[in-house]
Design an enzyme around this catalytic site. Sequence first.
Site: not given
Length: 308
Positions: A135, A138-139
């Site tokens: 992701c 997200c990261d």
Amino acid sequence: MEKVKCLIIGSGPAGFTAAIYASRANIAPVLYEGIEPGGQLTTTTEIDNFPGYPQGVTGSDMMADLKVQAERFGADVRSGIITEVDLSQRPFKVTVNGGESVIEAESIIISTGATARYLGLESESKFRGMGVSACATCDGFFYRKKIVSVVGGGDTACEEATYLASLCSKVYLIVRKDFLRASKAMQERVFNTANIEVLFNHNTLEVLGDDDGVTGALLVDNEGVNKTIDIDGFFLAIGHTPNTSLFKGVLELDAEGYIITKPGRSLTNIEGVFAAGDVKDSHYRQAITAAGSGCIAAMDCERYLSSL
Ligand code: NDP
């Protein structure tokens, strides 16, 4: 044995929207949150394209709000995993947490979502959370001004590569074929981004790293020539697997395992069983489309129950 009118399995935007509509329709839904309460959105950061949030919202906040909204109208939201279903006769029988309890349900709305795919390399599992991620949104933040790679050639891979390119100094896009499967517009974005290098005809043999995490990846091209790239992050964007293992051989699934529903509706091949969200949608996979689909399922379910 506990009897429920409407059982909802899964707690992403589809499940919670179904719960909001079903509770307002007085069919007393019971929702089991499943393995990942709040679903995939809880692993994203900011959501800027959900209508009604002009300043954006985090995935976790949105899911927390949806839960509060569903409970406000009386939805019974429970933590727990559905581990078995018997859809051979009505009422359906549903096993919770491997036999902790069995529930009889007059109707079921399946909103179990989909899960990101990984390559299946041992080194990939070893560095998961230490540089390996599925992701980018997200990261990606952790890789500012660093070098990363993205595996995949679809729309997701291209979208994630361009997103990462805005944060990172360099992005390798590792594509196993000699073309990108992504839409033309997404391909153009990739080709027009100076710090993305597309490595066509390459597969990953190993993710390299040390105690601090990922340091590189060992690749091989389609002529068998190996190549090592130095990277700090290794992102996967090779598609998703629908969470339908419970329903194999029971519900009609497509070749990729997504639940088949009547076009434009949520009806599955079993009367009284409805599907909503990513578990039946391999294409759009958006929070807003999943929410709309949850609404459709609750309305279909309410009509079904009132016809009994
Ligand atoms: P796709 O299935 O479209 O693409 C998966 C990609 O991963 C393909 O390029 C595939 O390669 C590659 N791949 C699969 N397995 C491996 C493997 N083991 N090793 C290396 N590469 C692998 O998935 P997406 O998640 O990209 O998209 C899913 C759907 O969602 C699509 O319909 C897409 O159009 C849609 N979508 C739309 C967006 C938008 O419109 N903004 C954004 C994101 C997704 P190969 O091509 O060789 O099979």
